[in-house]
Scaffold this active site. Structure first.
Site, PDB file in Angstrom:
ATOM      1  N   VAL A  19       0.871  -1.029  -0.038  1.00 48.90           N
ATOM      2  CA  VAL A  19      -0.118  -0.134  -0.026  1.00 48.90           C
ATOM      3  C   VAL A  19       0.869   1.371  -0.102  1.00 48.90           C
ATOM      4  O   VAL A  19       0.734   2.241  -0.666  1.00 48.90           O
ATOM      5  CB  VAL A  19      -0.829  -0.134   1.282  1.00 48.90           C
ATOM      6  CG1 VAL A  19      -1.789   1.251   1.323  1.00 48.90           C
ATOM      7  CG2 VAL A  19      -2.021  -1.123   1.117  1.00 48.90           C
ATOM      8  N   GLU A  32      -7.737   3.289   2.281  1.00 48.52           N
ATOM      9  CA  GLU A  32      -7.363   3.007   0.887  1.00 48.52           C
ATOM     10  C   GLU A  32      -8.224   1.644   0.423  1.00 48.52           C
ATOM     11  O   GLU A  32      -8.618   0.803   1.123  1.00 48.52           O
ATOM     12  CB  GLU A  32      -5.613   2.499   0.494  1.00 48.52           C
ATOM     13  CG  GLU A  32      -5.286   1.336   1.735  1.00 48.52           C
ATOM     14  CD  GLU A  32      -5.597  -0.008   1.274  1.00 48.52           C
ATOM     15  OE1 GLU A  32      -5.700  -0.225  -0.112  1.00 48.52           O
ATOM     16  OE2 GLU A  32      -5.554  -0.922   2.164  1.00 48.52           O
ATOM     17  N   PHE A  33      -8.600   1.503  -0.991  1.00 51.37           N
ATOM     18  CA  PHE A  33      -9.264   0.421  -1.474  1.00 51.37           C
ATOM     19  C   PHE A  33      -8.614  -0.261  -2.561  1.00 51.37           C
ATOM     20  O   PHE A  33      -9.136  -0.681  -3.421  1.00 51.37           O
ATOM     21  CB  PHE A  33     -10.631   1.255  -1.974  1.00 51.37           C
ATOM     22  CG  PHE A  33     -11.501   1.820  -0.876  1.00 51.37           C
ATOM     23  CD1 PHE A  33     -12.183   1.313   0.085  1.00 51.37           C
ATOM     24  CD2 PHE A  33     -11.414   3.256  -0.553  1.00 51.37           C
ATOM     25  CE1 PHE A  33     -12.768   1.827   1.167  1.00 51.37           C
ATOM     26  CE2 PHE A  33     -11.980   3.813   0.199  1.00 51.37           C
ATOM     27  CZ  PHE A  33     -12.782   3.375   1.158  1.00 51.37           C
ATOM     28  N   PHE A  55     -17.999  -9.142  -7.536  1.00 52.94           N
ATOM     29  CA  PHE A  55     -17.933  -9.929  -6.693  1.00 52.94           C
ATOM     30  C   PHE A  55     -18.942 -11.158  -6.691  1.00 52.94           C
ATOM     31  O   PHE A  55     -19.539 -11.682  -5.800  1.00 52.94           O
ATOM     32  CB  PHE A  55     -17.738  -9.330  -5.565  1.00 52.94           C
ATOM     33  CG  PHE A  55     -16.485  -8.695  -5.274  1.00 52.94           C
ATOM     34  CD1 PHE A  55     -15.618  -7.781  -6.196  1.00 52.94           C
ATOM     35  CD2 PHE A  55     -15.466  -9.152  -4.334  1.00 52.94           C
ATOM     36  CE1 PHE A  55     -14.682  -7.441  -6.227  1.00 52.94           C
ATOM     37  CE2 PHE A  55     -14.091  -8.974  -4.496  1.00 52.94           C
ATOM     38  CZ  PHE A  55     -13.588  -7.936  -5.044  1.00 52.94           C
ATOM     39  N   ALA A  97     -18.085 -17.279  -8.198  1.00 47.53           N
ATOM     40  CA  ALA A  97     -18.123 -18.471  -7.263  1.00 47.53           C
ATOM     41  C   ALA A  97     -16.797 -19.128  -7.506  1.00 47.53           C
ATOM     42  O   ALA A  97     -15.983 -18.949  -8.719  1.00 47.53           O
ATOM     43  CB  ALA A  97     -19.183 -19.578  -7.594  1.00 47.53           C
ATOM     44  N   GLY A  98     -16.259 -19.638  -6.371  1.00 46.05           N
ATOM     45  CA  GLY A  98     -14.795 -20.081  -6.608  1.00 46.05           C
ATOM     46  C   GLY A  98     -14.383 -20.934  -5.284  1.00 46.05           C
ATOM     47  O   GLY A  98     -15.546 -21.350  -4.467  1.00 46.05           O
ATOM     48  N   CYS A 140      -6.112  -8.527   3.039  1.00 50.68           N
ATOM     49  CA  CYS A 140      -7.020  -7.612   3.816  1.00 50.68           C
ATOM     50  C   CYS A 140      -8.285  -8.374   4.234  1.00 50.68           C
ATOM     51  O   CYS A 140      -8.642  -8.249   5.270  1.00 50.68           O
ATOM     52  CB  CYS A 140      -7.235  -6.618   2.642  1.00 50.68           C
ATOM     53  SG  CYS A 140      -5.957  -5.458   2.869  1.00 50.68           S
TER      54      CYS A 140
HETATM   55  C1  UDX Z   1      -1.131  -2.571   5.210  1.00 51.62           C
HETATM   56  C2  UDX Z   1      -2.016  -2.695   6.080  1.00 51.62           C
HETATM   57  O1  UDX Z   1      -1.759  -4.234   6.389  1.00 51.62           O
HETATM   58  C3  UDX Z   1      -3.497  -2.861   5.539  1.00 51.62           C
HETATM   59  O2  UDX Z   1      -4.295  -2.992   6.651  1.00 51.62           O
HETATM   60  C4  UDX Z   1      -3.459  -1.246   5.252  1.00 51.62           C
HETATM   61  O3  UDX Z   1      -4.948  -1.077   4.624  1.00 51.62           O
HETATM   62  C5  UDX Z   1      -2.465  -0.727   4.431  1.00 51.62           C
HETATM   63  O4  UDX Z   1      -1.301  -1.185   4.737  1.00 51.62           O
HETATM   64  P1  UDX Z   1       0.089  -3.692   2.974  1.00 51.62           P
HETATM   65  O5  UDX Z   1       1.012  -2.546   2.544  1.00 51.62           O
HETATM   66  O6  UDX Z   1      -0.058  -4.946   2.354  1.00 51.62           O
HETATM   67  O7  UDX Z   1      -0.946  -3.372   3.764  1.00 51.62           O
HETATM   68  O8  UDX Z   1       1.234  -4.404   4.387  1.00 51.62           O
HETATM   69  P2  UDX Z   1       2.615  -4.690   4.192  1.00 51.62           P
HETATM   70  O9  UDX Z   1       3.000  -5.320   3.199  1.00 51.62           O
HETATM   71  O10 UDX Z   1       2.700  -5.764   5.546  1.00 51.62           O
HETATM   72  O11 UDX Z   1       3.558  -3.548   4.411  1.00 51.62           O
HETATM   73  C6  UDX Z   1       3.722  -2.940   5.669  1.00 51.62           C
HETATM   74  C7  UDX Z   1       4.976  -2.547   5.724  1.00 51.62           C
HETATM   75  O12 UDX Z   1       5.406  -1.501   6.793  1.00 51.62           O
HETATM   76  C8  UDX Z   1       6.209  -3.330   5.629  1.00 51.62           C
HETATM   77  O13 UDX Z   1       7.001  -2.848   4.570  1.00 51.62           O
HETATM   78  C9  UDX Z   1       6.778  -3.157   7.040  1.00 51.62           C
HETATM   79  O14 UDX Z   1       8.350  -3.536   7.087  1.00 51.62           O
HETATM   80  C10 UDX Z   1       6.573  -1.730   7.268  1.00 51.62           C
HETATM   81  N1  UDX Z   1       6.746  -1.271   8.757  1.00 51.62           N
HETATM   82  C11 UDX Z   1       6.065  -2.281   9.623  1.00 51.62           C
HETATM   83  C12 UDX Z   1       7.422  -0.429   9.273  1.00 51.62           C
HETATM   84  O15 UDX Z   1       7.779   0.462   8.372  1.00 51.62           O
HETATM   85  N2  UDX Z   1       7.192  -0.057  10.599  1.00 51.62           N
HETATM   86  C13 UDX Z   1       6.633  -0.846  11.434  1.00 51.62           C
HETATM   87  O16 UDX Z   1       6.751  -0.611  12.849  1.00 51.62           O
HETATM   88  C14 UDX Z   1       6.061  -2.098  11.068  1.00 51.62           C
HETATM   89  C1  UDX Z   2      -9.518  -6.293  -1.647  1.00 50.19           C
HETATM   90  C2  UDX Z   2     -10.332  -5.280  -1.661  1.00 50.19           C
HETATM   91  O1  UDX Z   2     -10.966  -5.337  -3.197  1.00 50.19           O
HETATM   92  C3  UDX Z   2      -9.649  -3.830  -1.586  1.00 50.19           C
HETATM   93  O2  UDX Z   2     -10.730  -2.753  -1.963  1.00 50.19           O
HETATM   94  C4  UDX Z   2      -9.216  -3.682  -0.328  1.00 50.19           C
HETATM   95  O3  UDX Z   2      -8.406  -2.527  -0.267  1.00 50.19           O
HETATM   96  C5  UDX Z   2      -8.245  -4.981  -0.247  1.00 50.19           C
HETATM   97  O4  UDX Z   2      -8.871  -6.101  -0.377  1.00 50.19           O
HETATM   98  P1  UDX Z   2      -7.359  -7.580  -2.749  1.00 50.19           P
HETATM   99  O5  UDX Z   2      -7.102  -8.566  -1.696  1.00 50.19           O
HETATM  100  O6  UDX Z   2      -6.424  -7.253  -3.771  1.00 50.19           O
HETATM  101  O7  UDX Z   2      -8.527  -6.408  -2.549  1.00 50.19           O
HETATM  102  O8  UDX Z   2      -8.314  -8.724  -3.956  1.00 50.19           O
HETATM  103  P2  UDX Z   2      -9.876  -8.802  -4.425  1.00 50.19           P
HETATM  104  O9  UDX Z   2      -9.625  -8.535  -6.178  1.00 50.19           O
HETATM  105  O10 UDX Z   2     -10.859  -7.833  -3.852  1.00 50.19           O
HETATM  106  O11 UDX Z   2     -10.134 -10.154  -4.375  1.00 50.19           O
HETATM  107  C6  UDX Z   2     -10.098 -10.663  -3.101  1.00 50.19           C
HETATM  108  C7  UDX Z   2     -10.517 -12.205  -3.108  1.00 50.19           C
HETATM  109  O12 UDX Z   2     -11.545 -12.621  -3.230  1.00 50.19           O
HETATM  110  C8  UDX Z   2      -9.486 -13.334  -3.854  1.00 50.19           C
HETATM  111  O13 UDX Z   2      -9.044 -14.258  -3.294  1.00 50.19           O
HETATM  112  C9  UDX Z   2     -10.441 -13.246  -5.060  1.00 50.19           C
HETATM  113  O14 UDX Z   2      -9.969 -14.507  -5.802  1.00 50.19           O
HETATM  114  C10 UDX Z   2     -11.768 -13.445  -4.386  1.00 50.19           C
HETATM  115  N1  UDX Z   2     -12.930 -13.328  -5.283  1.00 50.19           N
HETATM  116  C11 UDX Z   2     -13.167 -12.012  -5.624  1.00 50.19           C
HETATM  117  C12 UDX Z   2     -13.818 -14.362  -5.707  1.00 50.19           C
HETATM  118  O15 UDX Z   2     -13.738 -15.339  -5.281  1.00 50.19           O
HETATM  119  N2  UDX Z   2     -14.869 -14.033  -6.163  1.00 50.19           N
HETATM  120  C13 UDX Z   2     -14.969 -12.614  -6.706  1.00 50.19           C
HETATM  121  O16 UDX Z   2     -15.993 -12.549  -7.442  1.00 50.19           O
HETATM  122  C14 UDX Z   2     -14.134 -11.602  -6.524  1.00 50.19           C
END
Ligand code: UDX
Ligand code: UDX
Length: 427
Positions: free
Chosen positions: A11, A148-149, A246, A249-250, A257
């Site tokens: 993110v 963020e989404f 969304f 089915a699967g 997240c």
């Molecule tokens: C994260 C959150 O999990 C999610 O809930 C949120 O919506 C967006 O941020 P993501 O970016 O996928 O999602 O997480 P991750 O890939 O685990 O990255 C987090 C980063 O923060 C890592 O690079 C980690 O090293 C860093 N970090 C963690 C710090 O810089 N400081 C800390 O104390 C802990």
């Molecule tokens: C999701 C949300 O879409 C995003 O807005 C949020 O910030 C983080 O979580 P992401 O986890 O990247 O994003 O993937 P997404 O495309 O939403 O799919 C999530 C899971 O649902 C996957 O395992 C996918 O295979 C499953 N899925 C999705 C289904 O099984 N059926 C669907 O119709 C859609």
């Protein structure tokens, strides 16, 4: 504007690179030395289509550091994008968020910097952070919730062409400043209170998982009554009140997240005195869905002891190397527990760290060699394009369980395969 982002994970990196593309100066700070070193060399620590090119193009507006003081210097916006993983109780672990807050020095060189929460946090976190900032003499630091989404694999497009931008602020002017960072993007900006913004994120993910668990249950009933869930989803999705998204089915939803956010919302409700029954079912349906494939294989093959099952795709969805909460993990564990020999292949995800006891193959065809069954776990386009006649000649038994309803059932049957999808007709 000068933006600092704490957390150079998926993110943080996507947000930082996109803000740089919009013309802002961005400093990304992370605690992982390796991560910062890799980024300094111009490489990406994660796989996200287009990210490396975006960072490269905006290199002069982006820097990476381990040092808090360097990150904070001159920053008008302090974005928090650190991880918020679930704890054993199902609550979100906010320790990384609090570390960032605790690290902020008392004397900041900018008049009113704003802490902007991007990480997904329980409702009420903003109020707690606000109180902590005030108690530390940092009342002049603003606080805004700006969830963020981003969906992995399409995160850059998700940032640049969002459905909406949500800004929840305690002070209107802080909200205005954060909203102005997105100037140039064509998207509605939803201005709310801080708790409402926090809830928008949790409710959105909860609703998305509810839709998927719902269609998965419809699929399971379809199997019993002779309907086809892909046709049903088309018919349902054309109702403008319901929409088509969304409804695929699967074998269950995964990803970093969905699981943690749904469980955090359920837990948040419980901690506040409300039993969120619907979410309990949504989670349970998903857990069972990942396991149903095992029963499908057993119906065809009998005992799985000594049978070779090839898992095609390991990432939780295509377009990413992310295996966090991937259905493949549960499926592999169940198959191994049943005594099956499990081979697996994924075009980018590296299963070696997480999948102990699974043989990782160099290609899909190698994974299928001598297999008694293939399970399509992740709908990578490569698998649709696979030479299935070659696959047929390599497998010991021609059985495909299509966990994402992606393959052409008629085509596979012509090649002599037994084909079974999710919620579809079985021959
Ligand atoms: C994260 C959150 O999990 C999610 O809930 C949120 O919506 C967006 O941020 P993501 O970016 O996928 O999602 O997480 P991750 O890939 O685990 O990255 C987090 C980063 O923060 C890592 O690079 C980690 O090293 C860093 N970090 C963690 C710090 O810089 N400081 C800390 O104390 C802990
Ligand atoms: C999701 C949300 O879409 C995003 O807005 C949020 O910030 C983080 O979580 P992401 O986890 O990247 O994003 O993937 P997404 O495309 O939403 O799919 C999530 C899971 O649902 C996957 O395992 C996918 O295979 C499953 N899925 C999705 C289904 O099984 N059926 C669907 O119709 C859609």
């Amino acid at each position: 504007m000068n933006i600092s982002i704490f957390g150079a994970g998926y993110v943080g990196l996507v947000t930082g690179a996109c803000f740089a593309e919009l013309g802002h100066e961005v400093v990304l700070r992370d605690v992982l030395e390796d991560r910062i070193a890799v980024l300094d060399e111009g490489r990406m620590p994660i796989f996200e289509p287009g990210l490396e090119e975006l960072v490269e193009r905006n290199r002069k507006r982006m820097s990476f550091t381990l040092d808090v003081a360097e990150a904070i210097e001159g920053a008008e916006f302090l974005f928090i994008a650190v991880g918020t993983p679930p704890t054993y109780s199902g609550d979100a672990d906010l320790s990384a968020v609090w570390t960032v807050i605790d690290e902020l020095p008392r004397d900041l060189d900018v008049e009113r910097p704003i802490v902007v929460m991007k990480s997904t946090v329980p409702v009420g976190t903003g109020a707690s952070v606000r109180a902590a900032l005030d108690a530390r003499g940092l009342a002049s630091v603003g606080y805004v919730s700006n969830p963020e989404f981003l969906a992995e694999g399409t995160a850059i497009a998700g940032f640049m062409r969002p459905d909406r931008i949500v800004v929840g602020a305690f002070e209107e002017t802080d909200g205005d400043r954060v909203a102005s960072l997105y100037a140039g993007l064509d998207a509605p900006i939803v201005r709310t209170s801080v708790p409402s913004a926090e809830m928008v994120k949790l409710a959105s993910n909860a609703f998305l998982t509810t839709r998927v668990s719902f269609i998965n249950e419809i699929a399971n009933v379809c199997e019993l009554v002779g309907a086809d869930v892909t046709d049903v989803a088309t018919g349902v999705g054309l109702d403008h009140r319901l929409g088509p998204h969304f409804l695929r089915a699967g074998l269950g939803w995964g990803g970093s997240c969905f699981g943690k956010d749904v469980s955090a919302l359920k837990q948040l409700a419980g901690n506040s005195g409300y039993h969120f029954q619907l979410l309990s079912a949504v989670i349970e349906v998903n857990e069972l869905q990942k396991r149903r494939v095992v029963a499908k294989l057993q119906r065809r093959l009998g005992s799985l002891r000594g049978k070779k099952v090839a898992l095609l795709g390991l990432a939780f969805k295509p377009g990413t190397d992310d295996m966090r909460e991937a259905p493949s993990l549960v499926l592999a564990g169940r198959l191994l527990a049943e005594g099956a020999d499990v081979t697996a292949w994924d075009p980018v995800a590296d299963g070696r760290v997480l999948l102990h006891g699974v043989e990782i193959a160099g290609s899909a065809l190698d994974a299928l060699a001598g297999a008694d069954a293939a399970v399509l776990v992740t709908e990578w386009p490569e698998l649709r394009e696979l030479d299935w006649s070659q696959a047929a000649s390599r497998m010991r038994n021609r059985l495909v369980v299509d966990g994402r309803n992606m393959l052409d059932a008629a085509e596979l049957r012509k090649l002599g395969f037994q084909y079974e999808g999710i919620g579809r007709q079985v021959e």
